[in-house]
Design an enzyme around this catalytic site. Structure first.
Site, PDB file in Angstrom:
ATOM      1  N   LYS A 204     -11.600 -21.893  57.511  1.00  0.00           N
ATOM      2  CA  LYS A 204     -10.646 -20.824  57.804  1.00  0.00           C
ATOM      3  C   LYS A 204      -9.296 -21.215  57.223  1.00  0.00           C
ATOM      4  O   LYS A 204      -8.939 -22.391  57.195  1.00  0.00           O
ATOM      5  CB  LYS A 204     -10.507 -20.616  59.317  1.00  0.00           C
ATOM      6  CG  LYS A 204      -9.400 -19.646  59.717  1.00  0.00           C
ATOM      7  CD  LYS A 204      -9.170 -19.623  61.207  1.00  0.00           C
ATOM      8  CE  LYS A 204      -7.976 -18.725  61.524  1.00  0.00           C
ATOM      9  NZ  LYS A 204      -7.707 -18.617  62.970  1.00  0.00           N
ATOM     10  N   GLU A 254       1.927 -16.528  71.794  1.00  0.00           N
ATOM     11  CA  GLU A 254       1.145 -17.767  71.704  1.00  0.00           C
ATOM     12  C   GLU A 254       1.942 -18.989  72.135  1.00  0.00           C
ATOM     13  O   GLU A 254       2.951 -19.336  71.518  1.00  0.00           O
ATOM     14  CB  GLU A 254       0.639 -17.965  70.275  1.00  0.00           C
ATOM     15  CG  GLU A 254      -0.305 -19.134  70.135  1.00  0.00           C
ATOM     16  CD  GLU A 254      -0.947 -19.202  68.751  1.00  0.00           C
ATOM     17  OE1 GLU A 254      -1.645 -20.195  68.501  1.00  0.00           O
ATOM     18  OE2 GLU A 254      -0.743 -18.280  67.943  1.00  0.00           O
TER      19      GLU A 254
END
Length: 445
Positions: A204, A254
């Site tokens: 990723k 986050e």
């Protein structure tokens, strides 16, 4: 009465003295409106903090910046005299953050020119509002530090008592936009990353975009933070204005990490979709997100990597259930992660171990960072990097600086990214990035 200004003093071997008191009037916003640099704001659903002026600064660059800041912060707090009667929320903190990469920024014309690899400051003035009350904390240094701190405390207590409530400012409006990269170049970048995943070089990688907007009027960042607090009350709202240059601010969902005692809290936040126009459509989109092979795969990569990064420090790591985190314009897959340290630790050790998480970097980390450097045609600066605070006990909280912008007068540069995995579609990823711009664009348009 002491002049209300923000002179920076280098602290050598002299002591640092803190004084504080509970106040009945005054808000963190009033500290920001004084426009004394550096200034910092931090807001969650549990507390709001604003700080300005610097009695000491800690800066660092390069790969050792986390350890360097920890060392200097520890030495600084060792010289700090703080009354034991101050509650933990009102005790002095170092506020600041780090750059995403360990290298230099693009140069003097970069919006990040005033943001080094790491920068923290111990403020002259700190106002902390919690559910149990509001506290004023001041700090001073020098041969007459105690008397200076007392004068500063009285001056600011009076200023906050008399100060008017700030007016609500309106968004400045957007005059023009400039995107980096173009949608055509973005397709090429995503396709190249997908090919790298197919070859086994990557699992990723998170590729980002920059959106530079020209504003119709000068932006009031404190005003923008107030609006963000209304729309995103459960996010981490932050703002940092260094001694000169632009201001970095945002409302990020986050948390990178928080440490209190030996308890560590963090989360995996990866995999995204939009919000529905009706409750039924909202539920359908959330269910589709939970069942999406692409998004759950991306999310599991992040959660597993965070667990692996914490295990060397922890006696136990607990992974929560996967849920959907709903924000005003977007929904994310979220998994809470908690750990207990095997021994006493420092939040900056955890920051160094976790940054960058695969949610903003990729896997394997070194290959992902190399890909990001070679692909992105702009300077990430402090975007997607740790920003927050640390106290004398080594406790602290750091958020990931996403859903963010860096602004200077009538220009703002916004940043957003998307995680690229094996079955990523460039156009879908482009649309996801545009959704992630919305929190900041809505406060500017």
């Amino acid at each position: 009465m002491e002049p209300l200004r923000g002179d920076e003093t280098t602290v050598g071997t002299t002591g640092v003295v803190t004084r504080g008191c509970r106040i009945e009037r005054g808000t963190p916003r009033a500290v920001l409106d004084a426009d004394i640099r550096p200034r910092f704001a931090w807001g969650t659903d549990a507390e709001s903090v604003a700080a300005c002026g610097a009695v000491a600064t800690v800066t660092a660059d390069g790969n050792s910046r986390f350890a360097d800041v920890k060392r200097e912060a520890t030495a600084l707090f060792d010289r700090c005299e703080t009354p034991g009667t101050l509650p933990s929320a009102a005790r002095p903190r170092l506020f600041g953050g780090f750059a995403f990469h360990d290298g230099d920024h693009d140069g003097e014309h970069s919006p990040w020119a005033s943001f080094p690899g790491a920068s923290f400051f111990l403020p002259e003035v700190q106002v902390t509002a919690t559910e149990t009350g509001t506290w004023l904390t001041v700090t001073a240094t020098g041969d007459d530090a105690a008397a200076t701190a007392e004068r500063r405390l009285e001056a600011w207590r009076e200023r906050l008592r008399e100060g008017p409530t700030p007016d609500r400012t309106q968004p400045p409006g957007v005059e023009s936009r400039e995107r980096t990269p173009s949608q055509k170049t973005w397709r090429e970048q995503v396709n190249a990353a997908v090919e790298s995943v197919a070859r086994g070089n990557l699992q990723k990688v998170v590729l980002a975009q920059a959106l530079r907007v020209r504003l119709r009027r000068e932006l009031s960042v404190p005003g923008a933070l107030d609006r963000l607090a209304e729309t995103y009350p459960n996010c981490y709202r932050f703002m940092l204005s260094p001694a000169d240059g632009g201001t970095f601010f945002g409302a990020t969902p986050e948390r990178l990490v928080s440490l209190r005692g030996r308890t560590v809290r963090t989360e995996a936040l990866a995999g995204s979709t939009g919000r529905g126009d009706t409750p039924a459509e909202d539920e359908w989109l959330a269910a589709e997100l939970l069942e999406s092979e692409k998004d759950t795969h991306e999310h599991e990569l992040v959660a597993n990597a965070i667990r692996d990064q914490l295990e060397p420090f922890a006696s136990s790591v607990r992974i929560g259930d996967r849920t959907v985190r709903r924000l005003a314009t977007v929904q994310h897959l979220r998994t809470s992660i908690t750990a207990e340290l095997a021994r006493d630790g420092h939040v900056l050790d955890l920051v160094e171990a976790l940054h960058p998480t695969p949610a903003v970097g990729g896997l394997p980390p070194d290959e992902a960072l190399r890909t990001i450097r070679e692909t992105e045609a702009f300077d990430r600066g402090w975007y997607a990097a740790p920003i927050g605070w640390v106290d004398a006990a080594g406790n602290g909280t750091f958020a990931v600086g996403i859903r963010s912008a860096v602004a200077t007068e009538r220009t703002a540069t916004l940043f957003a990214g998307a995680g690229i995995v094996a079955d990523s579609d460039p156009d879908r990823e482009w649309d996801e990035v545009q959704l992630k711009y919305r929190p900041m664009l809505d406060e500017l348009e």
